[in-house]
Design a protein around this motif. Structure first.
Motif, PDB file in Angstrom:
ATOM      1  N   TYR A 127       0.894  -1.371  -0.116  1.00  0.00           N
ATOM      2  CA  TYR A 127      -0.205   0.037  -0.030  1.00  0.00           C
ATOM      3  C   TYR A 127       0.649   1.231  -0.059  1.00  0.00           C
ATOM      4  O   TYR A 127       0.535   2.534  -0.746  1.00  0.00           O
ATOM      5  CB  TYR A 127      -1.041   0.084   1.122  1.00  0.00           C
ATOM      6  N   ALA A 131      -0.212   2.975  -3.435  1.00  0.00           N
ATOM      7  CA  ALA A 131      -1.386   3.576  -2.882  1.00  0.00           C
ATOM      8  C   ALA A 131      -1.112   4.992  -2.188  1.00  0.00           C
ATOM      9  O   ALA A 131      -1.668   5.808  -2.464  1.00  0.00           O
ATOM     10  CB  ALA A 131      -2.608   2.674  -2.011  1.00  0.00           C
ATOM     11  N   THR A 132      -0.418   4.958  -0.978  1.00  0.00           N
ATOM     12  CA  THR A 132      -0.167   6.029  -0.275  1.00  0.00           C
ATOM     13  C   THR A 132       0.565   7.246  -1.141  1.00  0.00           C
ATOM     14  O   THR A 132       0.036   8.035  -1.308  1.00  0.00           O
ATOM     15  CB  THR A 132       0.503   5.552   1.007  1.00  0.00           C
ATOM     16  N   PRO A 261      -0.149   6.651   7.793  1.00  0.00           N
ATOM     17  CA  PRO A 261      -1.029   5.679   7.288  1.00  0.00           C
ATOM     18  C   PRO A 261      -1.191   4.427   8.246  1.00  0.00           C
ATOM     19  O   PRO A 261       0.073   4.218   8.878  1.00  0.00           O
ATOM     20  CB  PRO A 261      -0.724   5.266   5.956  1.00  0.00           C
ATOM     21  N   HIS A 265      -6.812   0.451   7.118  1.00  0.00           N
ATOM     22  CA  HIS A 265      -7.368   1.475   6.425  1.00  0.00           C
ATOM     23  C   HIS A 265      -7.255   1.263   4.763  1.00  0.00           C
ATOM     24  O   HIS A 265      -8.105   1.591   3.930  1.00  0.00           O
ATOM     25  CB  HIS A 265      -7.357   2.925   6.621  1.00  0.00           C
ATOM     26  N   TYR A 266      -6.190   0.548   4.673  1.00  0.00           N
ATOM     27  CA  TYR A 266      -5.986   0.158   3.324  1.00  0.00           C
ATOM     28  C   TYR A 266      -6.272  -1.518   2.863  1.00  0.00           C
ATOM     29  O   TYR A 266      -6.056  -1.984   1.597  1.00  0.00           O
ATOM     30  CB  TYR A 266      -4.370   0.139   2.830  1.00  0.00           C
ATOM     31  N   THR A 267      -6.981  -2.338   3.919  1.00  0.00           N
ATOM     32  CA  THR A 267      -7.462  -3.327   3.653  1.00  0.00           C
ATOM     33  C   THR A 267      -8.843  -3.492   4.457  1.00  0.00           C
ATOM     34  O   THR A 267      -9.095  -4.582   5.293  1.00  0.00           O
ATOM     35  CB  THR A 267      -6.629  -4.579   4.468  1.00  0.00           C
ATOM     36  N   GLU A 272     -10.313  -6.001  -0.514  1.00  0.00           N
ATOM     37  CA  GLU A 272      -9.095  -5.231  -0.632  1.00  0.00           C
ATOM     38  C   GLU A 272      -8.202  -6.076   0.000  1.00  0.00           C
ATOM     39  O   GLU A 272      -6.884  -6.039  -0.373  1.00  0.00           O
ATOM     40  CB  GLU A 272      -9.368  -3.902  -0.142  1.00  0.00           C
ATOM     41  N   ARG A 276      -4.700  -7.296  -2.194  1.00  0.00           N
ATOM     42  CA  ARG A 276      -3.509  -6.731  -1.712  1.00  0.00           C
ATOM     43  C   ARG A 276      -2.573  -7.947  -1.187  1.00  0.00           C
ATOM     44  O   ARG A 276      -1.430  -8.065  -1.647  1.00  0.00           O
ATOM     45  CB  ARG A 276      -3.396  -5.796  -0.649  1.00  0.00           C
TER      46      ARG A 276
END
Length: 322
Positions: A127, A131-132, A261, A265-267, A272, A276
């Motif tokens: 992530y 993503a970040t 981060p 919040h990314y899974t 998601e 990932r």
């Protein structure tokens, strides 16, 4: 079963082996027979009481093994499945409970040791890079602690994308590991000022993003490594939490961005999570992502594992083997 318990917050000495009854999975839960548990800095933060927790507690959020049995309503796994998770409840044990919807299937080509060694930090690196701050060819990034478990994975992913990677490490041995993982330049921060080296390596332009898992001792100087409108990604605090500062500093140093981060919040959804984790485990299975296990310790030596991790004497991932 045996488990590592914490009855008071403190140093590694508070980690004690105890015999506990085997837990029973409730609705939506699975009981995991733990074959390998990851040792992470977040475990240190929980042990110290930096992150809130109710005593007594069993540490460990990352573990891989086999599903022993499941609770009512579980449809995502069944007994006998090989799985890994970063949301295990007390992975420093021979058996542990986990939310069934957070269990990820482990490919046949990937051992439980490698799965436990890569999931949390592999998804974190994923992530961070995808993503970040979405790295792209031509970007330059600075990766602190480049020979650690997260750092080695992040160097590989950033290099895979086509970014230029500058890593910081403390020893020549770690520098060589970072280079093997894809770092194009490596700075030994014990011998030189990493800010001066970054400015020299970038011709004074700075980097597009700093990935800082160290925190207090590197943060402010890291801001000065950034190019105009660059991003500081604070993804850990192994040297301690960053001290409060005036946000106006970000303006003064070039309209910088700052983010802190967290993986959750990314899974946030199962879709998601599986996407990932699926990328990471697939790359491990096909050999395109190398997982370095820096040491594995028997469960009873959990305190020693923590001491090694905190003293930065480890490279790659540290595991506990029940």
């Amino acid at each position: 079963m045996q488990a590592i318990r914490v009855h008071r917050f403190g140093g590694p000495e508070v980690l004690q082996v105890e015999d506990l009854p085997l837990p029973e999975p409730g609705p939506g839960e699975a009981l995991l027979k733990v074959e390998a548990a990851g040792v992470n800095f977040i475990d240190v933060y929980h042990r110290e009481g930096l992150y809130p927790g109710q005593l007594p507690l069993t540490l460990g959020r990352e573990a891989a093994g086999t599903v022993e049995r499941v609770g009512a309503g579980v449809t995502t796994c069944r007994a006998g499945d090989r799985v890994v998770s970063e949301t295990v409840r007390g992975g420093y044990a021979q058996y542990a409970l986990a939310p069934a919807e957070r269990l990820v299937p482990v490919p046949e080509q990937v051992s439980s040791r490698r799965a436990a060694a890569v999931l949390l930090q592999g998804m974190t690196a994923h992530y961070l890079a995808y993503a970040t701050y979405r790295l792209a060819t031509g970007d330059t990034c600075l990766v602190h602690a480049a020979a650690g478990g997260l750092g080695l994975l992040l160097c590989q992913m950033a290099s895979r994308i086509g970014a230029r990677v500058i890593g910081t490490v403390s020893t020549e041995e770690k520098a060589e590991l970072a280079r093997q993982a894809g770092a194009h330049e490596v700075i030994l921060y014990t011998r030189s000022d990493f800010l001066e080296d970054v400015r020299r390596l970038t011709g004074g332009a700075g980097v597009q993003v700093v990935y800082d898992s160290v925190g207090r001792t590197t943060f402010l100087k890291g801001l000065d490594c950034l190019a105009r409108r660059g991003m500081m990604v604070l993804c850990g605090q192994s040297s301690g939490p960053v001290e409060p500062f005036d946000p106006q500093l970000l303006n003064a140093k070039g309209s910088l961005f700052l983010t802190r981060p967290t993986l959750a919040h990314y899974t946030a959804t199962r879709e998601e999570l599986l996407a990932r984790a699926g990328d990471v485990l697939r790359w491990v299975a096909d050999g395109s992502l190398e997982v370095r296990i820096g040491g594995d310790f028997p469960l009873a030596r959990a305190a020693e594992a923590h001491r090694e991790l905190e003293a930065r004497r480890t490279t790659g991932k540290v595991l506990l083997i029940p």
